[in-house]
Design a protein around this motif. Structure first.
Motif, mmCIF file in Angstrom:
data_model
loop_
_atom_site.group_PDB
_atom_site.id
_atom_site.type_symbol
_atom_site.label_atom_id
_atom_site.label_comp_id
_atom_site.label_asym_id
_atom_site.label_seq_id
_atom_site.Cartn_x
_atom_site.Cartn_y
_atom_site.Cartn_z
ATOM 1 N N VAL A 78 -2.838 4.032 6.877
ATOM 2 C CA VAL A 78 -4.061 3.321 7.262
ATOM 3 C C VAL A 78 -3.698 1.935 7.805
ATOM 4 O O VAL A 78 -4.310 1.432 8.749
ATOM 5 N N ILE A 98 0.877 -1.176 0.000
ATOM 6 C CA ILE A 98 0.000 0.000 0.000
ATOM 7 C C ILE A 98 0.911 1.221 0.000
ATOM 8 O O ILE A 98 1.687 1.435 0.929
ATOM 9 N N PHE A 106 4.750 19.266 9.779
ATOM 10 C CA PHE A 106 5.820 18.270 9.867
ATOM 11 C C PHE A 106 5.425 17.323 11.011
ATOM 12 O O PHE A 106 5.309 17.759 12.155
ATOM 13 N N ASN A 140 15.691 9.228 3.015
ATOM 14 C CA ASN A 140 16.902 8.393 3.035
ATOM 15 C C ASN A 140 16.685 7.151 3.894
ATOM 16 O O ASN A 140 17.053 6.046 3.514
ATOM 17 N N GLY A 167 14.370 11.647 6.265
ATOM 18 C CA GLY A 167 13.132 10.866 6.192
ATOM 19 C C GLY A 167 13.125 9.916 5.008
ATOM 20 O O GLY A 167 12.923 8.703 5.153
ATOM 21 N N GLY A 189 4.932 5.443 -2.934
ATOM 22 C CA GLY A 189 5.878 6.531 -2.674
ATOM 23 C C GLY A 189 7.290 6.001 -2.853
ATOM 24 O O GLY A 189 7.477 4.899 -3.409
ATOM 25 N N ARG A 233 -7.742 3.915 -2.766
ATOM 26 C CA ARG A 233 -7.430 4.243 -1.369
ATOM 27 C C ARG A 233 -7.754 3.059 -0.467
ATOM 28 O O ARG A 233 -8.883 2.561 -0.476
ATOM 29 N N CYS A 234 -6.764 2.624 0.265
ATOM 30 C CA CYS A 234 -7.004 1.535 1.213
ATOM 31 C C CYS A 234 -7.834 2.098 2.371
ATOM 32 O O CYS A 234 -7.455 3.096 2.984
ATOM 33 N N GLY A 241 7.579 2.380 -1.034
ATOM 34 C CA GLY A 241 6.813 1.305 -1.671
ATOM 35 C C GLY A 241 7.355 0.958 -3.050
ATOM 36 O O GLY A 241 7.474 -0.217 -3.410
ATOM 37 N N PRO A 282 11.082 19.229 -3.049
ATOM 38 C CA PRO A 282 12.398 18.664 -3.341
ATOM 39 C C PRO A 282 12.976 17.907 -2.144
ATOM 40 O O PRO A 282 12.711 18.257 -0.998
ATOM 41 N N GLY A 326 9.136 2.938 6.015
ATOM 42 C CA GLY A 326 9.199 4.354 5.620
ATOM 43 C C GLY A 326 8.463 5.234 6.620
ATOM 44 O O GLY A 326 8.401 4.939 7.816
ATOM 45 N N ASP A 327 7.850 6.316 6.106
ATOM 46 C CA ASP A 327 7.153 7.262 6.981
ATOM 47 C C ASP A 327 6.034 6.603 7.781
ATOM 48 O O ASP A 327 5.704 7.055 8.872
ATOM 49 N N SER A 338 -3.438 5.768 -3.433
ATOM 50 C CA SER A 338 -4.692 6.545 -3.427
ATOM 51 C C SER A 338 -4.684 7.666 -4.462
ATOM 52 O O SER A 338 -5.726 8.133 -4.892
ATOM 53 N N ARG A 339 -3.474 8.105 -4.867
ATOM 54 C CA ARG A 339 -3.404 9.225 -5.821
ATOM 55 C C ARG A 339 -3.509 8.734 -7.261
ATOM 56 O O ARG A 339 -3.307 7.549 -7.527
ATOM 57 N N TYR A 373 -0.902 -0.506 -4.565
ATOM 58 C CA TYR A 373 -2.093 0.353 -4.619
ATOM 59 C C TYR A 373 -1.717 1.733 -4.099
ATOM 60 O O TYR A 373 -1.034 1.842 -3.078
ATOM 61 N N ASP A 411 2.432 3.454 3.268
ATOM 62 C CA ASP A 411 1.441 4.486 2.964
ATOM 63 C C ASP A 411 1.632 5.766 3.766
ATOM 64 O O ASP A 411 0.670 6.481 4.057
HETATM 65 C C1 FAD Z 1 8.895 19.571 2.917
HETATM 66 C C2 FAD Z 1 9.576 18.263 3.084
HETATM 67 C C3 FAD Z 1 10.912 18.142 2.762
HETATM 68 C C4 FAD Z 1 11.567 16.932 2.925
HETATM 69 N N1 FAD Z 1 12.891 16.860 2.608
HETATM 70 C C5 FAD Z 1 13.542 15.690 2.759
HETATM 71 C C6 FAD Z 1 14.913 15.581 2.387
HETATM 72 O O1 FAD Z 1 15.543 16.558 1.970
HETATM 73 N N2 FAD Z 1 15.527 14.373 2.523
HETATM 74 C C7 FAD Z 1 14.868 13.277 3.015
HETATM 75 O O2 FAD Z 1 15.478 12.208 3.124
HETATM 76 N N3 FAD Z 1 13.553 13.346 3.354
HETATM 77 C C8 FAD Z 1 12.880 14.515 3.242
HETATM 78 N N4 FAD Z 1 11.547 14.584 3.556
HETATM 79 C C9 FAD Z 1 10.845 13.373 4.028
HETATM 80 C C10 FAD Z 1 10.385 12.484 2.863
HETATM 81 O O3 FAD Z 1 9.566 13.196 1.993
HETATM 82 C C11 FAD Z 1 9.634 11.263 3.368
HETATM 83 O O4 FAD Z 1 10.361 10.677 4.402
HETATM 84 C C12 FAD Z 1 9.437 10.234 2.232
HETATM 85 O O5 FAD Z 1 8.637 10.771 1.218
HETATM 86 C C13 FAD Z 1 8.824 8.965 2.799
HETATM 87 O O6 FAD Z 1 8.522 8.086 1.756
HETATM 88 P P1 FAD Z 1 7.353 7.017 1.933
HETATM 89 O O7 FAD Z 1 7.322 6.244 0.664
HETATM 90 O O8 FAD Z 1 7.526 6.275 3.209
HETATM 91 O O9 FAD Z 1 6.014 7.876 2.124
HETATM 92 P P2 FAD Z 1 5.320 8.936 1.139
HETATM 93 O O10 FAD Z 1 6.306 9.666 0.325
HETATM 94 O O11 FAD Z 1 4.401 9.731 1.992
HETATM 95 O O12 FAD Z 1 4.430 8.023 0.164
HETATM 96 C C14 FAD Z 1 3.295 7.347 0.670
HETATM 97 C C15 FAD Z 1 2.412 6.968 -0.514
HETATM 98 O O13 FAD Z 1 1.289 6.243 0.006
HETATM 99 C C16 FAD Z 1 0.109 6.698 -0.624
HETATM 100 N N5 FAD Z 1 -0.996 6.480 0.318
HETATM 101 C C17 FAD Z 1 -1.216 7.115 1.500
HETATM 102 N N6 FAD Z 1 -2.315 6.625 2.092
HETATM 103 C C18 FAD Z 1 -2.823 5.660 1.269
HETATM 104 C C19 FAD Z 1 -3.947 4.796 1.351
HETATM 105 N N7 FAD Z 1 -4.806 4.806 2.376
HETATM 106 N N8 FAD Z 1 -4.162 3.931 0.327
HETATM 107 C C20 FAD Z 1 -3.316 3.895 -0.738
HETATM 108 N N9 FAD Z 1 -2.225 4.701 -0.852
HETATM 109 C C21 FAD Z 1 -1.985 5.554 0.144
HETATM 110 C C22 FAD Z 1 0.358 8.168 -0.925
HETATM 111 O O14 FAD Z 1 -0.437 8.628 -1.993
HETATM 112 C C23 FAD Z 1 1.849 8.172 -1.269
HETATM 113 O O15 FAD Z 1 2.070 8.006 -2.646
HETATM 114 C C24 FAD Z 1 10.866 15.795 3.413
HETATM 115 C C25 FAD Z 1 9.509 15.915 3.739
HETATM 116 C C26 FAD Z 1 8.869 17.130 3.579
HETATM 117 C C27 FAD Z 1 7.417 17.222 3.935
#
Ligand code: FAD
Length: 430
Positions: A165, A6, A282, A315, A313, A9, A128-129, A12, A48, A300-301, A32-33, A30, A160
């Motif tokens: 979720v 799910i 944040f 990284n 984050g 990003g 969207r899950c 995933g 960025p 991840g996040d 949501s966007r 999957y 996600d």
């Molecule tokens: C302004 C800003 C600047 C940043 N700068 C840095 C940086 O310089 N260096 C760094 O390492 N990190 C940085 N970060 C952090 C970084 O963006 C995140 O840590 C990273 O994007 C996490 O990746 P992810 O795949 O875990 O989550 P996300 O990038 O949040 O991706 C999650 C995905 O899940 C999808 N999703 C969410 N809920 C659902 C659902 N219910 N069903 C289906 N899909 C769903 C979303 O659409 C999204 O595509 C920054 C963050 C912000 C806000």
């Protein structure tokens, strides 16, 4: 083995690459966007990222580093501008990469489709899950049309993001602990031109540009390959000058007064768009485990979001994937063992990362000056006597893959000092 991820990003999408390479999983992602490759570039939903060694290493290990680098810009340092003094330049010892988040994701998805010769991978957007049933291994999704569908899984990954979720459903399970907190600051994105020929402005493309006001409001500008600047205006959640602006002219006035160089790079349409753009929080997430039973994992996040103060984050989200891949190697793809092992291997580093992200950079001016001096001293001594002086802890974070929990040893005292000072300042502002 039917694997469901799910979230398409960075975490995933990279996980799908690593699982695809193993050849024994049928992977469904999957998100949501809508498909980010098919819609017009919607800037307010992206920002960025600085990718340093940890993230780049996870990309390199599966042959994606060059493809990703070709869409980004090499960053060699930062220029700090202030009203009454000359700009100050801070040079990085090792360049890192600046790349837009959506561009990174698009590159990972394109490469994934290129590699999927045996049709082992499917991606579903606008899905969207909305429900997870761990017991019966079933997921519920809401499509763009409002239609609801239910699908089964063998292995589930929640990638996600910060509002996960999948993680929410952990709350109904035995002894799961979870903490969510907000930074005292919020941000709005701003998009500018890097060049104004008429006014002879041409900001250096390989540097981060930063402006700071007395009240702590700051603008961070990252040059993009198309000669634009993607910026984040970071300001206090309470008592700020930004949220009250309701017209283009107020925006222009704010920038002309506070960031005059920046105002010269802002178009009329951007000033108008800025008013309507939302401010984002944040958020920090801390969990006491990342697995549920032996078939569900959050990464991840979703598992450990941190504020971008030390740009880790994404990284760390990419590093999660390589950590899990190594565990699968060790356990010969026995996921029933690998999944719980991920918590055991990753939790100390993820909790340490939260400490590092929250407490490395002081808010107080005198302590910030001390930070600058400490960094200078540590870098000089490390350069002169590397056998006796370790690199500065933030350089170790950005330039190596040394686990965060090991890096903490040399930064512990500093972090407690900053934590105390920052808390004092923040508590008094409420
Ligand atoms: C302004 C800003 C600047 C940043 N700068 C840095 C940086 O310089 N260096 C760094 O390492 N990190 C940085 N970060 C952090 C970084 O963006 C995140 O840590 C990273 O994007 C996490 O990746 P992810 O795949 O875990 O989550 P996300 O990038 O949040 O991706 C999650 C995905 O899940 C999808 N999703 C969410 N809920 C659902 C659902 N219910 N069903 C289906 N899909 C769903 C979303 O659409 C999204 O595509 C920054 C963050 C912000 C806000």
């Amino acid at each position: 083995m039917k694997v469901t991820i799910i979230g398409a990003g960075p975490a995933g999408s990279l996980l799908a690459h690593y699982l695809l390479r193993r050849g024994q999983y049928q992977i469904d992602i999957y998100d949501s966007r809508p498909d980010p490759r098919k819609i017009s570039f919607s800037k307010y939903r992206t920002f960025p990222l600085l990718l340093s060694e940890r993230g780049l290493n996870a990309l390199r290990n599966i042959g994606l580093e060059e493809a990703v680098k070709s869409h980004g810009i090499e960053n060699t340092g930062m220029i700090n501008y202030s009203k009454n003094s000359k700009p100050q330049e801070l040079v990085r010892r090792k360049p890192i990469l600046t790349i837009d988040r959506n561009t990174l994701v698009n590159t990972l998805l394109e490469k994934l489709e290129e590699k999927d010769k045996n049709r082992q991978f499917n991606i579903y957007f606008n899905s969207r899950c909305i429900g997870v049933d761990f017991r019966h291994k079933r997921l519920k999704f809401k499509k763009e049309t409002e239609e609801e569908i239910t699908v089964g899984y063998d292995l589930l990954f929640g990638a996600d993001g910060v509002r996960s979720v999948v993680r929410t459903h952990f709350l109904n399970t035995e002894r799961f602990e979870f903490e969510q907190s907000y930074l005292h600051e919020v941000y709005k994105t701003v998009y500018l031109s890097r060049i104004n020929d008429k006014l002879r402005i041409n900001l250096e493309p390989n540097k981060l540009h930063s402006w700071k006001l007395e009240d702590g409001t700051r603008l961070l500008a990252m040059p993009q390959p198309d000669n634009t600047l993607s910026c984040g205006l970071v300001f206090k959640h309470k008592k700020n000058q930004v949220m009250g602006m309701s017209s283009k002219s107020e925006v222009r006035e704010f920038f002309e007064h506070n960031f005059p160089e920046v105002a010269k790079l802002m178009s009329e349409s951007e000033a108008e768009a800025f008013v309507k753009r939302p401010a984002w929080n944040f958020v920090t997430i801390r969990c006491n485990r990342y697995h549920q039973g032996d078939s569900v994992l959050i990464i991840g996040d979703a598992a450990h979001a941190v504020p971008p103060t030390i740009a880790q984050g994404c990284n760390s989200a990419l590093e999660d994937v390589i950590v899990f891949d190594r565990i699968l190697d060790e356990y010969d793809d026995d996921y029933t063992k690998a999944i719980p092992q991920f918590t055991a291997r990753r939790i100390r580093d993820a909790h340490t990362l939260k400490n590092l992200a929250e407490n490395s950079i002081p808010i107080s001016k005198p302590l910030f000056l001390q930070f600058v001096l400490r960094r200078k001293f540590a870098r000089t001594m490390n350069q002169l006597f590397p056998q006796f002086f370790a690199p500065f802890f933030l350089d170790l974070i950005a330039e190596t893959t040394v686990p965060y929990s090991e890096i903490l040893k040399s930064a512990k005292d500093w972090l407690s000092k900053v934590k105390k000072s920052n808390h004092k300042i923040l508590d008094s502002s409420y």
